[in-house]
Design a protein around this motif. Structure first.
Motif, mmCIF file in Angstrom:
data_model
loop_
_atom_site.group_PDB
_atom_site.id
_atom_site.type_symbol
_atom_site.label_atom_id
_atom_site.label_comp_id
_atom_site.label_asym_id
_atom_site.label_seq_id
_atom_site.Cartn_x
_atom_site.Cartn_y
_atom_site.Cartn_z
ATOM 1 N N TYR A 74 -23.133 -9.415 -7.910
ATOM 2 C CA TYR A 74 -22.957 -8.041 -8.367
ATOM 3 C C TYR A 74 -24.307 -7.423 -8.687
ATOM 4 C CZ TYR A 74 -23.592 -9.102 -13.369
ATOM 5 O OH TYR A 74 -24.108 -9.468 -14.583
ATOM 6 N N LEU B 48 -26.411 3.081 -2.134
ATOM 7 C CA LEU B 48 -24.966 2.863 -2.279
ATOM 8 C C LEU B 48 -24.316 2.684 -0.906
ATOM 9 C CD1 LEU B 48 -24.189 5.489 -5.061
ATOM 10 C CD2 LEU B 48 -24.020 2.992 -5.304
ATOM 11 N N TYR C 261 -25.242 -0.808 0.520
ATOM 12 C CA TYR C 261 -24.494 -1.894 -0.127
ATOM 13 C C TYR C 261 -23.021 -1.886 0.276
ATOM 14 C CZ TYR C 261 -28.488 -3.246 -2.984
ATOM 15 O OH TYR C 261 -29.714 -3.698 -3.400
ATOM 16 N N HIS C 262 -22.423 -0.705 0.393
ATOM 17 C CA HIS C 262 -21.025 -0.631 0.831
ATOM 18 C C HIS C 262 -20.871 -1.185 2.254
ATOM 19 C CE1 HIS C 262 -20.290 2.669 -2.359
ATOM 20 N NE2 HIS C 262 -19.842 1.512 -2.804
ATOM 21 N N PHE D 292 -20.143 -4.744 -0.313
ATOM 22 C CA PHE D 292 -20.015 -4.528 -1.750
ATOM 23 C C PHE D 292 -18.995 -3.425 -2.001
ATOM 24 C CE2 PHE D 292 -24.001 -6.729 -1.541
ATOM 25 C CZ PHE D 292 -24.158 -7.363 -2.766
ATOM 26 N N TYR D 293 -18.325 -3.513 -3.124
ATOM 27 C CA TYR D 293 -17.380 -2.473 -3.519
ATOM 28 C C TYR D 293 -17.595 -2.150 -4.991
ATOM 29 C CZ TYR D 293 -14.769 -6.561 -5.180
ATOM 30 O OH TYR D 293 -14.416 -7.729 -5.808
ATOM 31 N N ASP D 294 -17.241 -0.922 -5.364
ATOM 32 C CA ASP D 294 -17.422 -0.464 -6.744
ATOM 33 C C ASP D 294 -16.421 -1.157 -7.654
ATOM 34 O OD1 ASP D 294 -19.062 1.232 -5.333
ATOM 35 O OD2 ASP D 294 -18.122 3.083 -6.009
ATOM 36 N N TYR E 197 -23.413 2.778 -10.979
ATOM 37 C CA TYR E 197 -22.207 2.101 -10.523
ATOM 38 C C TYR E 197 -22.510 0.613 -10.547
ATOM 39 C CZ TYR E 197 -20.322 6.514 -8.758
ATOM 40 O OH TYR E 197 -19.843 7.784 -8.648
ATOM 41 N N LEU F 182 -21.517 -2.689 -8.488
ATOM 42 C CA LEU F 182 -20.929 -3.079 -7.206
ATOM 43 C C LEU F 182 -20.863 -4.599 -7.127
ATOM 44 C CD1 LEU F 182 -22.723 -0.338 -6.714
ATOM 45 C CD2 LEU F 182 -22.139 -0.776 -4.358
#
Length: 163
Positions: free
Chosen positions: A119, A130, A133-134, A138-140, A157, A159
């Motif tokens: 994380y 962001l 990473y998405h 990765f997710y929020d 955020y 992630l």
């Protein structure tokens, strides 16, 4: 690119010097100069990184190209997860897939150490990071505003990437 663990005071000094350059170049569109100066001193200075390694359990990996330091990554092993605290490259080395190599090093390090996920925190207005990473899985998982002193906050955020 070669990745090595930060193991001596000379490497740590080079790391802190590079962090100062990167932060003052990269975050100028997101944070005030005063906040950048404060955050570099608090989190990215020689003393702060030395303390993070010696007292807080952080490990720093340095990215070299032809013996020249071009980037770095700071991580911390926690009970079930790896905290990816920092991952930065010099401006002229971005967009070449090198950050993905550093990120893979973090994934490998987490797996070898038996962690279930990675994380990180990312500024809510740092859309480029962001998005990257998405795309990397990765997710929020949360949004936080953290008081870091001197009237400054980190508006981030959180992630996570499951391994």
């Amino acid at each position: 690119m070669e990745i090595r663990q930060c193991e001596n005071q000379e490497q740590l000094k080079q790391l802190a010097d590079l962090a100062d350059v990167i932060w003052h170049e990269y975050f100028v569109s997101l944070l005030s100069k005063e906040q950048i100066d404060y955050m570099v001193e608090k989190f990215q200075s020689y003393d702060a990184i030395d303390r993070a390694i010696k007292e807080e359990g952080y490990t720093y990996f340095l990215a070299y190209e032809e013996q020249t330091l071009i980037g770095y990554m700071g991580v911390k092993l926690e009970e079930k997860r790896l905290f990816l605290s920092k991952l930065y490259l010099r401006k002229d080395k971005r967009g070449q897939g090198l950050a993905s190599i550093l990120l893979q090093k973090a994934v490998d390090y987490a797996i070898v150490n038996g962690k279930q996920s990675i994380y990180l925190t990312c500024n809510k207005y740092n859309q480029h990071s962001l998005d990257v990473y998405h795309r990397k899985g990765f997710y929020d998982i949360d949004a936080v505003v953290s008081d870091i002193g001197h009237g400054f906050v980190m508006d981030d955020y959180i992630l996570q990437k499951d391994l």
